[in-house]
Design a protein around this motif. Structure first.
Motif, PDB file in Angstrom:
ATOM      1  N   ASN A   1       0.849  -1.203   0.000  1.00 19.25           N
ATOM      2  CA  ASN A   1       0.000   0.000   0.000  1.00 19.25           C
ATOM      3  C   ASN A   1       0.874   1.238   0.000  1.00 19.25           C
ATOM      4  O   ASN A   1       1.836   1.336   0.746  1.00 19.25           O
ATOM      5  N   HIS A   2       0.512   2.169  -0.837  1.00 21.33           N
ATOM      6  CA  HIS A   2       1.228   3.436  -0.904  1.00 21.33           C
ATOM      7  C   HIS A   2       0.413   4.468  -0.133  1.00 21.33           C
ATOM      8  O   HIS A   2      -0.750   4.706  -0.456  1.00 21.33           O
ATOM      9  N   PRO A   3       1.030   5.089   0.853  1.00 19.42           N
ATOM     10  CA  PRO A   3       0.275   6.077   1.627  1.00 19.42           C
ATOM     11  C   PRO A   3      -0.095   7.318   0.804  1.00 19.42           C
ATOM     12  O   PRO A   3      -1.130   7.922   1.034  1.00 19.42           O
ATOM     13  N   ASP A   4       0.730   7.652  -0.162  1.00 20.76           N
ATOM     14  CA  ASP A   4       0.465   8.830  -0.982  1.00 20.76           C
ATOM     15  C   ASP A   4      -0.470   8.453  -2.133  1.00 20.76           C
ATOM     16  O   ASP A   4      -0.230   7.479  -2.852  1.00 20.76           O
ATOM     17  N   LEU A   5      -1.548   9.209  -2.319  1.00 17.86           N
ATOM     18  CA  LEU A   5      -2.525   8.908  -3.371  1.00 17.86           C
ATOM     19  C   LEU A   5      -1.912   8.947  -4.766  1.00 17.86           C
ATOM     20  O   LEU A   5      -2.248   8.133  -5.627  1.00 17.86           O
ATOM     21  N   ALA A   6      -1.024   9.890  -5.001  1.00 19.52           N
ATOM     22  CA  ALA A   6      -0.378  10.002  -6.310  1.00 19.52           C
ATOM     23  C   ALA A   6       0.483   8.773  -6.582  1.00 19.52           C
ATOM     24  O   ALA A   6       0.479   8.228  -7.699  1.00 19.52           O
TER      25      ALA A   6
ATOM     26  N   SER B   1      -0.206   6.097  -9.570  1.00 14.48           N
ATOM     27  CA  SER B   1       0.868   5.791 -10.514  1.00 14.48           C
ATOM     28  C   SER B   1       1.143   4.286 -10.535  1.00 14.48           C
ATOM     29  O   SER B   1       1.303   3.677 -11.601  1.00 14.48           O
ATOM     30  N   SER B   2       1.174   3.668  -9.370  1.00 17.64           N
ATOM     31  CA  SER B   2       1.413   2.238  -9.261  1.00 17.64           C
ATOM     32  C   SER B   2       0.301   1.440  -9.937  1.00 17.64           C
ATOM     33  O   SER B   2       0.547   0.467 -10.651  1.00 17.64           O
TER      34      SER B   2
END
Length: 139
Positions: free
Chosen positions: A55-60, A64-65
């Motif tokens: 999980n990426h904490p940053d929405l951007a 992108s992922s």
């Protein structure tokens, strides 16, 4: 079946009998190597996707992922379809129809097959097919 073909040394010759044992062995080896490369890349993609599932904490970063993942999965789907075309070509080698145009029955040509080993139409038949497709698309 002739001996194993070394793809780096074998040279296709237009003067040889069309689809002789060496040519069939050459195209079989080429198709199998291509299929193996695709399968290896697919395994690498699965490993990469498993690593990227964090999980990426940053929405951007997450967006992108997800975009990268969707592009990779689309590419793998195209390659899955390509594998079925490779398998069909291998089957045509087995049944003796490989290298002959599905439409006309004429030889496709060694240079075309070397460039596109899954080709099922001669250049002329492919051009006719594409012209018909364009006409229907334009209507």
């Amino acid at each position: 079946m002739s001996e194993k073909i070394d793809l780096s040394n074998y040279v296709l010759s237009e003067t040889d009998e069309f689809m002789n044992a060496n040519q069939r062995a050459y195209f079989r080896a080429k198709l199998i190597a291509w299929k193996n490369d695709i399968l290896r890349e697919a395994r690498e993609t699965l490993g990469h996707l498993a690593e990227e599932s964090a999980n990426h904490p940053d929405l951007a970063d997450r967006a992108s992922s997800e975009t990268d993942r969707a592009i990779e999965l689309r590419a793998r789907d195209r390659q899955r379809k390509l594998i079925s075309k490779i398998d069909a070509a291998l089957q045509r080698i087995d049944d003796g129809t490989y290298g002959y145009c599905e439409e006309t029955g004429e030889p496709i040509g060694l240079r075309r097959l070397d460039a596109r080993p899954i080709a099922t139409l001669s250049i002329e038949a492919q051009e006719r097919h594409e012209r018909r497709e364009k006409v229907y698309r334009d209507e």
